[in-house]
Design a protein around this motif. Structure first.
Motif, PDB file in Angstrom:
ATOM      1  N   GLY A   7       2.954   4.737   5.338  1.00 46.71           N
ATOM      2  CA  GLY A   7       3.149   3.855   4.181  1.00 46.71           C
ATOM      3  C   GLY A   7       2.246   4.236   3.039  1.00 46.71           C
ATOM      4  O   GLY A   7       2.141   5.390   2.657  1.00 46.71           O
ATOM      5  N   ALA A   8       1.568   3.263   2.488  1.00 46.96           N
ATOM      6  CA  ALA A   8       0.676   3.484   1.351  1.00 46.96           C
ATOM      7  C   ALA A   8      -0.431   4.448   1.763  1.00 46.96           C
ATOM      8  O   ALA A   8      -0.824   4.515   2.919  1.00 46.96           O
ATOM      9  N   THR A   9      -0.915   5.201   0.801  1.00 43.34           N
ATOM     10  CA  THR A   9      -1.929   6.193   1.136  1.00 43.34           C
ATOM     11  C   THR A   9      -3.285   5.805   0.568  1.00 43.34           C
ATOM     12  O   THR A   9      -3.393   5.147  -0.450  1.00 43.34           O
ATOM     13  N   ARG A  69       4.569  -3.204  13.770  1.00 45.70           N
ATOM     14  CA  ARG A  69       3.186  -3.079  14.215  1.00 45.70           C
ATOM     15  C   ARG A  69       2.295  -3.911  13.309  1.00 45.70           C
ATOM     16  O   ARG A  69       2.413  -3.871  12.096  1.00 45.70           O
ATOM     17  N   VAL A  70       1.405  -4.653  13.924  1.00 44.29           N
ATOM     18  CA  VAL A  70       0.417  -5.442  13.191  1.00 44.29           C
ATOM     19  C   VAL A  70      -0.888  -5.321  13.967  1.00 44.29           C
ATOM     20  O   VAL A  70      -0.889  -5.140  15.191  1.00 44.29           O
ATOM     21  N   SER A  86      -0.111  -0.337   7.366  1.00 48.50           N
ATOM     22  CA  SER A  86       0.897   0.435   6.637  1.00 48.50           C
ATOM     23  C   SER A  86       0.842   0.198   5.136  1.00 48.50           C
ATOM     24  O   SER A  86       1.247   1.049   4.357  1.00 48.50           O
ATOM     25  N   CYS A  87       0.321  -0.935   4.721  1.00 43.10           N
ATOM     26  CA  CYS A  87       0.206  -1.221   3.277  1.00 43.10           C
ATOM     27  C   CYS A  87      -1.212  -1.627   2.903  1.00 43.10           C
ATOM     28  O   CYS A  87      -1.444  -2.166   1.827  1.00 43.10           O
ATOM     29  N   HIS A  88      -2.172  -1.357   3.783  1.00 45.90           N
ATOM     30  CA  HIS A  88      -3.584  -1.651   3.546  1.00 45.90           C
ATOM     31  C   HIS A  88      -3.794  -3.112   3.159  1.00 45.90           C
ATOM     32  O   HIS A  88      -4.363  -3.422   2.123  1.00 45.90           O
ATOM     33  N   SER A 103     -11.578  -5.198  -7.344  1.00 45.81           N
ATOM     34  CA  SER A 103     -11.432  -3.741  -7.141  1.00 45.81           C
ATOM     35  C   SER A 103     -12.781  -3.059  -6.919  1.00 45.81           C
ATOM     36  O   SER A 103     -13.003  -1.932  -7.339  1.00 45.81           O
ATOM     37  N   ASP A 104     -13.697  -3.757  -6.238  1.00 44.65           N
ATOM     38  CA  ASP A 104     -15.007  -3.200  -5.913  1.00 44.65           C
ATOM     39  C   ASP A 104     -14.954  -2.263  -4.709  1.00 44.65           C
ATOM     40  O   ASP A 104     -15.794  -1.384  -4.564  1.00 44.65           O
ATOM     41  N   SER A 105     -13.988  -2.491  -3.823  1.00 43.85           N
ATOM     42  CA  SER A 105     -13.911  -1.749  -2.571  1.00 43.85           C
ATOM     43  C   SER A 105     -12.509  -1.202  -2.374  1.00 43.85           C
ATOM     44  O   SER A 105     -11.537  -1.775  -2.863  1.00 43.85           O
ATOM     45  N   LEU A 106     -12.437  -0.111  -1.609  1.00 42.67           N
ATOM     46  CA  LEU A 106     -11.133   0.453  -1.246  1.00 42.67           C
ATOM     47  C   LEU A 106     -10.492  -0.362  -0.132  1.00 42.67           C
ATOM     48  O   LEU A 106      -9.281  -0.553  -0.117  1.00 42.67           O
ATOM     49  N   LEU A 107     -11.322  -0.795   0.826  1.00 48.54           N
ATOM     50  CA  LEU A 107     -10.859  -1.508   2.015  1.00 48.54           C
ATOM     51  C   LEU A 107     -11.904  -2.530   2.416  1.00 48.54           C
ATOM     52  O   LEU A 107     -13.077  -2.376   2.111  1.00 48.54           O
TER      53      LEU A 107
END
Length: 148
Positions: A7-9, A69-70, A86-88, A103-107
């Protein structure tokens, strides 16, 4: 062994780091210090918190016969968060605030723990029926609506 991130990268540097970590784990059964330092540089304190979640085997992949999947991650607070790698997406407040709003962190640490548990081969697995997976997701959504 490449880490499958469907999915999303993620940014290329993160995907490359996770791939290198996976290769190192497969070859040496451990993550080299330079990769851990890179992880800390990119993700800050979330990296250490995510590694702690992986060490405690807090990540479970829940899959159904239809291929859905979850992930569920038992957070350090004892609360379970539902994540869609799949979509972060993660249901935790830190994801909503630090990742989406500021938007301080990627994840968040929960999503990072998922990717690290895949790299290290420590992700627990649970197979459920399609109805059980739907019920699990519906209950989470219903609880979120009731809180509003």
């Amino acid at each position: 062994m490449a880490v499958a991130l469907p999915g999303a990268t993620l940014p290329a540097v993160v995907e490359e780091l996770l791939s290198e970590m996976a290769a190192a784990v497969q070859e040496n059964a451990r993550i080299p210090d330079e990769h851990l330092l890179s992880l800390k540089f990119i993700f800050g304190s979330s990296a250490i918190q995510a590694l702690d979640l992986v060490d405690r085997q807090s990540v479970t992949l829940i899959s159904s016969p239809s291929g859905r999947r979850v992930y569920q991650v038992l957070g350090s607070s004892g609360k379970t968060y539902t994540c869609l790698a799949s979509c972060h997406y993660c249901s935790c407040p830190a994801f909503a605030f630090s990742v989406l709003r500021k938007s301080d962190s990627l994840l968040c640490k929960h999503l990072l723990a998922i990717y690290l548990s895949q790299v290290m081969g420590t992700c627990r697995q649970l197979k459920v029926s399609d109805k059980q997976l739907t019920d699990l997701l519906f209950v989470k959504k219903k609880q979120a609506v009731q809180k509003v």
